[in-house]
Write a protein that holds these residues in place. Structure first.
Motif, PDB file in Angstrom:
ATOM      1  N   LEU A   9       0.826  -1.208   0.000  1.00 33.51           N
ATOM      2  CA  LEU A   9       0.000   0.000   0.000  1.00 33.51           C
ATOM      3  C   LEU A   9       0.860   1.257   0.000  1.00 33.51           C
ATOM      4  N   VAL A  10       1.885   1.308   0.861  1.00 33.09           N
ATOM      5  CA  VAL A  10       2.710   2.516   0.922  1.00 33.09           C
ATOM      6  C   VAL A  10       3.565   2.650  -0.343  1.00 33.09           C
ATOM      7  N   LEU A  11       3.938   1.523  -0.965  1.00 33.51           N
ATOM      8  CA  LEU A  11       4.647   1.592  -2.245  1.00 33.51           C
ATOM      9  C   LEU A  11       3.773   2.245  -3.311  1.00 33.51           C
ATOM     10  N   ILE A  12       2.517   1.838  -3.369  1.00 38.19           N
ATOM     11  CA  ILE A  12       1.591   2.405  -4.348  1.00 38.19           C
ATOM     12  C   ILE A  12       1.381   3.895  -4.085  1.00 38.19           C
ATOM     13  N   ILE A  13       1.269   4.253  -2.797  1.00 42.76           N
ATOM     14  CA  ILE A  13       1.098   5.668  -2.452  1.00 42.76           C
ATOM     15  C   ILE A  13       2.326   6.474  -2.874  1.00 42.76           C
ATOM     16  N   SER A  14       3.525   5.921  -2.660  1.00 46.65           N
ATOM     17  CA  SER A  14       4.738   6.657  -3.034  1.00 46.65           C
ATOM     18  C   SER A  14       4.814   6.853  -4.549  1.00 46.65           C
ATOM     19  N   THR A  15       4.433   5.838  -5.330  1.00 45.38           N
ATOM     20  CA  THR A  15       4.461   6.002  -6.791  1.00 45.38           C
ATOM     21  C   THR A  15       3.389   6.993  -7.249  1.00 45.38           C
ATOM     22  N   PHE A  16       2.272   7.052  -6.512  1.00 44.29           N
ATOM     23  CA  PHE A  16       1.266   8.075  -6.834  1.00 44.29           C
ATOM     24  C   PHE A  16       1.832   9.474  -6.596  1.00 44.29           C
ATOM     25  N   PHE A  17       2.514   9.653  -5.465  1.00 40.34           N
ATOM     26  CA  PHE A  17       3.116  10.957  -5.167  1.00 40.34           C
ATOM     27  C   PHE A  17       4.106  11.348  -6.265  1.00 40.34           C
ATOM     28  N   TRP A  18       4.969  10.413  -6.663  1.00 39.80           N
ATOM     29  CA  TRP A  18       5.943  10.716  -7.705  1.00 39.80           C
ATOM     30  C   TRP A  18       5.268  10.991  -9.045  1.00 39.80           C
ATOM     31  N   GLY A  19       4.261  10.189  -9.384  1.00 38.26           N
ATOM     32  CA  GLY A  19       3.564  10.401 -10.647  1.00 38.26           C
ATOM     33  C   GLY A  19       2.855  11.741 -10.696  1.00 38.26           C
ATOM     34  N   SER A  20       2.192  12.102  -9.589  1.00 38.16           N
ATOM     35  CA  SER A  20       1.459  13.371  -9.558  1.00 38.16           C
ATOM     36  C   SER A  20       2.394  14.572  -9.502  1.00 38.16           C
ATOM     37  N   ASN A  21       3.659  14.362  -9.102  1.00 39.01           N
ATOM     38  CA  ASN A  21       4.637  15.460  -9.133  1.00 39.01           C
ATOM     39  C   ASN A  21       4.733  16.090 -10.516  1.00 39.01           C
ATOM     40  N   PHE A  22       4.659  15.252 -11.550  1.00 46.32           N
ATOM     41  CA  PHE A  22       4.773  15.759 -12.919  1.00 46.32           C
ATOM     42  C   PHE A  22       3.568  16.634 -13.270  1.00 46.32           C
ATOM     43  N   ASN A  23       2.398  16.233 -12.805  1.00 45.05           N
ATOM     44  CA  ASN A  23       1.187  17.005 -13.101  1.00 45.05           C
ATOM     45  C   ASN A  23       1.208  18.366 -12.424  1.00 45.05           C
ATOM     46  N   VAL A  24       1.554  18.393 -11.139  1.00 43.26           N
ATOM     47  CA  VAL A  24       1.533  19.670 -10.419  1.00 43.26           C
ATOM     48  C   VAL A  24       2.693  20.562 -10.849  1.00 43.26           C
ATOM     49  N   ALA A  25       3.834  19.953 -11.237  1.00 42.54           N
ATOM     50  CA  ALA A  25       4.952  20.763 -11.742  1.00 42.54           C
ATOM     51  C   ALA A  25       4.578  21.427 -13.053  1.00 42.54           C
ATOM     52  N   GLU A  26       3.758  20.749 -13.854  1.00 41.88           N
ATOM     53  CA  GLU A  26       3.279  21.351 -15.108  1.00 41.88           C
ATOM     54  C   GLU A  26       2.412  22.571 -14.815  1.00 41.88           C
ATOM     55  N   VAL A  27       1.613  22.490 -13.760  1.00 46.38           N
ATOM     56  CA  VAL A  27       0.797  23.642 -13.356  1.00 46.38           C
ATOM     57  C   VAL A  27       1.694  24.792 -12.888  1.00 46.38           C
ATOM     58  N   LEU A  28       2.738  24.458 -12.138  1.00 44.05           N
ATOM     59  CA  LEU A  28       3.637  25.487 -11.622  1.00 44.05           C
ATOM     60  C   LEU A  28       4.410  26.201 -12.720  1.00 44.05           C
ATOM     61  N   ALA A  29       4.614  25.522 -13.853  1.00 48.49           N
ATOM     62  CA  ALA A  29       5.465  26.064 -14.909  1.00 48.49           C
ATOM     63  C   ALA A  29       5.018  27.444 -15.369  1.00 48.49           C
ATOM     64  N   GLY A  30       3.732  27.697 -15.351  1.00 46.30           N
ATOM     65  CA  GLY A  30       3.236  28.996 -15.781  1.00 46.30           C
ATOM     66  C   GLY A  30       3.199  30.035 -14.675  1.00 46.30           C
ATOM     67  N   ARG A  31       3.613  29.646 -13.465  1.00 44.50           N
ATOM     68  CA  ARG A  31       3.501  30.553 -12.323  1.00 44.50           C
ATOM     69  C   ARG A  31       4.836  30.907 -11.675  1.00 44.50           C
ATOM     70  N   VAL A  32       5.780  29.975 -11.677  1.00 43.79           N
ATOM     71  CA  VAL A  32       7.030  30.164 -10.954  1.00 43.79           C
ATOM     72  C   VAL A  32       8.203  29.792 -11.853  1.00 43.79           C
ATOM     73  N   VAL A  33       9.271  30.593 -11.796  1.00 41.73           N
ATOM     74  CA  VAL A  33      10.484  30.257 -12.556  1.00 41.73           C
ATOM     75  C   VAL A  33      11.166  29.052 -11.909  1.00 41.73           C
ATOM     76  N   PRO A  34      11.946  28.284 -12.690  1.00 39.17           N
ATOM     77  CA  PRO A  34      12.410  26.958 -12.247  1.00 39.17           C
ATOM     78  C   PRO A  34      13.193  26.929 -10.937  1.00 39.17           C
ATOM     79  N   LEU A  35      14.230  27.759 -10.807  1.00 43.27           N
ATOM     80  CA  LEU A  35      15.066  27.679  -9.617  1.00 43.27           C
ATOM     81  C   LEU A  35      14.313  28.066  -8.352  1.00 43.27           C
ATOM     82  N   THR A  36      13.449  29.063  -8.449  1.00 46.26           N
ATOM     83  CA  THR A  36      12.675  29.481  -7.286  1.00 46.26           C
ATOM     84  C   THR A  36      11.718  28.378  -6.856  1.00 46.26           C
ATOM     85  N   ALA A  37      11.058  27.735  -7.821  1.00 44.85           N
ATOM     86  CA  ALA A  37      10.150  26.637  -7.498  1.00 44.85           C
ATOM     87  C   ALA A  37      10.900  25.490  -6.832  1.00 44.85           C
ATOM     88  N   ALA A  38      12.037  25.125  -7.399  1.00 44.64           N
ATOM     89  CA  ALA A  38      12.820  24.019  -6.845  1.00 44.64           C
ATOM     90  C   ALA A  38      13.365  24.374  -5.462  1.00 44.64           C
TER      91      ALA A  38
END
Length: 304
Positions: A9-38
């Motif tokens: 269960l926790v393995l699946i949750i961790s892969t969900f967190f990593w997978g969703s990172n790409f989605n939310v980072a795509e949202v951030l791309a239009g709002r924050v410059v890369p180094l500041t976001a990171a």
């Protein structure tokens, strides 16, 4: 639930967190410059790691000064280098493309291990790598293989994938004596400091952060806490309970979760992406060796 069920269960949750990172980072791309976001993401992660260390209160292994010669470059490569390339990539590519490219990292790590660590690699693993690479090539060219139209963000993500693989192999080669949580905390510390310094020099992070909306800060809080700290802790727990050989295949869920989040958000994959997903997942399963024990088991049944 027994211990193994909790581990899965926790393995699946961790892969969900990593997978969703790409989605939310795509949202951030239009709002924050890369180094500041990171920088904000990993400043949050570092604070949580330090609080978690304080809460544990257990003695840790004593590091030597020479360990700093290992932790500093690995932190610069794996945290600073990867995240600068990652956030830059999402400005000019989509989340699903980035996740599929990143799915090559275990196989690229295997190739680097074979070269640098003399790790044996089988013909089956080579076949899996080639199939997955074909899938990624199909995705980043959008099916136009003749004229090779590749987005700049895809190239940045390939760079991120490479430096992450260097970080992975380097940690095995030079830092295997350092406990995983201790190693992660120190490399996150090095990377977070480097990201903040680079952001101060190249961007205007303090004024930018003050102008960000609460929702944007919430996304960065999610990436720092769930997409970094919890994902890592959950993954380590699962690997230690079940073993790396059984858990390797679960990494395949990362691009699938990115796809599912994209669909829920209203973005449907195109034909090239669907075909690429199929090839990448096929290559990953073949490369992981997950099918081999099942074939052996099937053979043993027939012998009986």
């Amino acid at each position: 639930m027994n211990k193994n069920s909790v581990a899965w269960l926790v393995l699946i949750i961790s892969t969900f967190f990593w997978g969703s990172n790409f989605n939310v980072a795509e949202v951030l791309a239009g709002r924050v410059v890369p180094l500041t976001a990171a920088a904000e993401r990993f400043a949050i992660a570092l604070v949580i790691f330090l609080l978690y260390r304080l809460w544990q209160g257990k003695p840790e292994s004593q590091l030597q000064w020479r360990d700093g010669l290992i932790l500093v470059p690995l932190g610069l490569v794996g945290v600073f280098g990867f995240n600068f390339a990652f956030f830059t990539a999402l400005h000019t590519t989509v989340a699903l493309n980035a996740a599929l490219i990143m799915a090559l990292s275990p196989m690229l790590s295997l190739l680097l291990s074979s070269w640098l660590l003399k790790t044996p690699i089988s013909a089956t693993q080579v076949a899996g790598i080639l199939i997955a690479f074909a899938g990624v090539t199909l995705v980043i060219t959008s099916g136009h293989l003749a004229d090779l139209r590749i987005a700049t963000g895809d190239l940045w993500m390939l760079g991120a994938c490479f430096v992450w693989s260097v970080y992975t192999v380097g940690s095995r080669r030079y830092a295997s004596h350092i406990p995983p949580q201790q190693f992660s905390r120190w490399t996150v510390c090095v990377g977070a400091v480097a990201l903040v310094i680079a952001a101060v020099i190249l961007e205007s992070p303090f004024s930018t952060v003050r102008e960000l909306s609460p929702g944007t800060h919430g996304i960065l809080l999610y990436m720092g806490s769930c997409g970094t700290v919890l994902a890592y802790i959950f993954w380590i727990h699962g690997v230690r309970q079940l073993g790396p050989d059984r858990t390797a295949v679960s990494f395949n869920l990362v691009p699938l979760f990115t796809l599912l989040v994209s669909i829920v958000a209203g973005t449907l994959p195109n034909t090239a992406q669907v075909a690429g997903i199929a090839l990448v997942l096929t290559g990953m399963v073949i490369n992981s060796g997950w099918l081999k024990p099942r074939r052996q088991a099937a053979g043993s049944v027939q012998l009986r």
